[in-house]
Design an enzyme around this catalytic site. Structure first.
Site, PDB file in Angstrom:
ATOM      1  N   TYR A 187      -0.899   3.443   0.059  1.00 32.09           N
ATOM      2  CA  TYR A 187       0.030   4.302   0.806  1.00 32.09           C
ATOM      3  C   TYR A 187       0.651   3.486   1.939  1.00 32.09           C
ATOM      4  O   TYR A 187       0.009   3.227   2.954  1.00 32.09           O
ATOM      5  CB  TYR A 187      -0.765   5.479   1.359  1.00 32.09           C
ATOM      6  CG  TYR A 187       0.025   6.649   1.915  1.00 32.09           C
ATOM      7  CD1 TYR A 187       1.400   6.609   2.075  1.00 32.09           C
ATOM      8  CD2 TYR A 187      -0.630   7.810   2.286  1.00 32.09           C
ATOM      9  CE1 TYR A 187       2.093   7.693   2.572  1.00 32.09           C
ATOM     10  CE2 TYR A 187       0.043   8.909   2.787  1.00 32.09           C
ATOM     11  CZ  TYR A 187       1.412   8.840   2.930  1.00 32.09           C
ATOM     12  OH  TYR A 187       2.087   9.919   3.439  1.00 32.09           O
ATOM     13  N   LYS A 229       2.790   3.445  -3.115  1.00 31.31           N
ATOM     14  CA  LYS A 229       3.744   4.408  -2.557  1.00 31.31           C
ATOM     15  C   LYS A 229       4.527   3.687  -1.480  1.00 31.31           C
ATOM     16  O   LYS A 229       3.975   3.368  -0.419  1.00 31.31           O
ATOM     17  CB  LYS A 229       2.973   5.598  -1.974  1.00 31.31           C
ATOM     18  CG  LYS A 229       3.820   6.656  -1.281  1.00 31.31           C
ATOM     19  CD  LYS A 229       2.903   7.745  -0.710  1.00 31.31           C
ATOM     20  CE  LYS A 229       3.655   8.906  -0.087  1.00 31.31           C
ATOM     21  NZ  LYS A 229       4.483   8.531   1.065  1.00 31.31           N
TER      22      LYS A 229
END
Lengths: 298, 298
Positions: free
Chosen positions: A131, A159
């Site tokens: 992330y 991501k």
């Protein structure tokens, strides 16, 4: 599994406790929407504000109410041992992946962050989504660090915080990342206003804020891009421009999406954890107006 | 009480648990040093990495081992209810003040931060120090917001992140803050390299990282400035320039001060909470060399 639309639900609060009825309602709505996965306890799910116990509870509720939709759980925390506790509760709940952001208070070095991912991937059998969200973590991944981390076992996806709005530059950015990561690791775009640009530039997934509350328009963008209808994806995204404008004007997507969920009675009034107060009345009126104009309140 | 040298001890860890023997050793060392106060669980004390229970324990240990030295406890947390829990444990422990930083994950608005301070000051009888530390919280106080918050009851002091190094500009900055706050609210400088400049510019206190581990040189700077020996304060600070240079080079004071405490056997090896790995061996050698050159290892 780490492709298509991953919907990020809110975690609504009532009187400083998780509103389980509202939360499971959001999950069931997503399970019936056709979203490709549900990521609970992302930034939109306010993961960093919850205790370890609350996070275990949310993980269990999500898996229980998601039906056949794969569930990923955000496990980031300031301390590595807390991250590992969250990973264990995601495993116990039956999640199919975990999402890990390098939260910071003291700024972290690249080696600190690499070791965090090494430790977590060593101690879980679940796939891990990296992330990269500098706006909230204040940690900036270099492309080189993405490469080092993506080479670890169990890393399944990255991501990324967005892509340049120019299509050529967006493709270049996605190719640059692909150049340093194994083929089985997918790239997912976030930053909803840039989702069409990211998917059209070759991202495999959209880790979507709006998809957690308004899955239909998010799915229209995603399916258009996946089917190669690039102009349709862009048009669907441009249709939502008034919403993206509110994200910019009101300091990010979280407060706006919470106001939308509250307006649509999907969450109780003032559903964000304090000290985040959410939008004021005038801002809420503007949100409601945009939702009505876009025909999203039906 | 919110004047002079406030020493910020580390919270040393062993195997992911607070090393209580090392911690109480640091507190007793400070209690015997002549420091004007001890602030446990500041950024140097890694407050944000500890659980609510660990923080209550550290508060109790600090008060128990601080003798007659006033104790302030850092109570910041991401969620307001967690802040209030920390405030209560500081009260129960017998602390004489609390230090509150507006921690962020989602960026906060000025109104969010004002309401946080309003809520806390309404619910405690303890004096509150406003902790302005944009490097770790990523929240920037305006002077106007300092004024609004300082007008709340029980606000006792503002810990500012530093002053301009130019003496004239430093005085201007301190006067600017004093212009918007009540007379009973003190201003304390932090950023150790700027402490002499801040005290000479009229700050009432130094909230000191180095003072928590090496109180003697910090007291020499403080007493010189308090006695109006401005040039002596500057000279004492310049004497420590090799240390300030390491703070800059090694990404801040925390890792360097932890390495100093470990080198002096005041803390166990690798005493910082993971994922913060601390300095590498070569960096530690450089820290040890500077400590020896400055005669601080005796």
């Amino acid at each position: 599994m780490f492709t298509g639309l991953s919907a990020f639900p809110l975690t609504p609060f009532t009187a400083d406790a998780i509103d389980e009825r509202a939360f499971t309602g959001l999950i069931e709505r997503l399970a019936g929407s056709g979203a490709d996965s549900i990521t609970a306890l992302g930034s939109t799910g306010c993961y960093s504000y919850l205790t370890t116990e609350e996070r275990a509870r949310v993980a269990r509720l999500t898996v229980r109410h998601a039906g056949r939709t794969p569930v990923f759980i955000g496990v980031g925390a300031l301390r590595t041992s807390q991250v590992l506790a969250n990973v264990r509760s995601a495993e116990v709940a039956g999640a199919q992946g975990v999402l890990l952001a390098p939260m910071t208070y003291q700024p972290l070095t690249a080696d600190d962050v690499f070791e965090l991912f090494r430790t977590v991937t060593e101690q879980t059998s679940l796939p891990v989504i990296v992330y990269d969200n500098p706006r909230t973590t204040h940690f900036t991944f270099t492309t080189e660090l993405h490469g080092r981390i993506a080479a670890l076992p169990r890393i399944a996806s990255i991501k990324i915080p967005g892509v340049p709005s120019d299509p050529e530059q967006a493709r270049g950015r996605v190719q640059e990342i692909r150049g340093v990561i194994p083929e089985h690791v997918t790239v997912g775009v976030s930053g909803d206003a840039l989702a069409a640009a990211g998917l059209n530039a070759g991202c495999d997934a959209w880790y979507s804020v709006i998809g957690g509350t308004l899955p239909e328009p998010a799915l229209r963008i995603t399916r258009a891009a996946q089917e190669g209808r690039r102009a349709d994806a862009v048009a669907e995204s441009e249709h939502l421009a008034p919403l993206w404008a509110l994200f910019s004007e009101f300091g990010g997507s979280l407060r706006v999406v919470a106001a939308i969920a509250e307006h649509l009675d999907l969450a109780p009034h003032r559903s964000l954890p304090l000290p985040i107060q959410g939008l004021n009345d005038e801002q809420r009126r503007r949100v409601a107006e945009v939702i009505r104009e876009l025909g999203l309140d039906g």
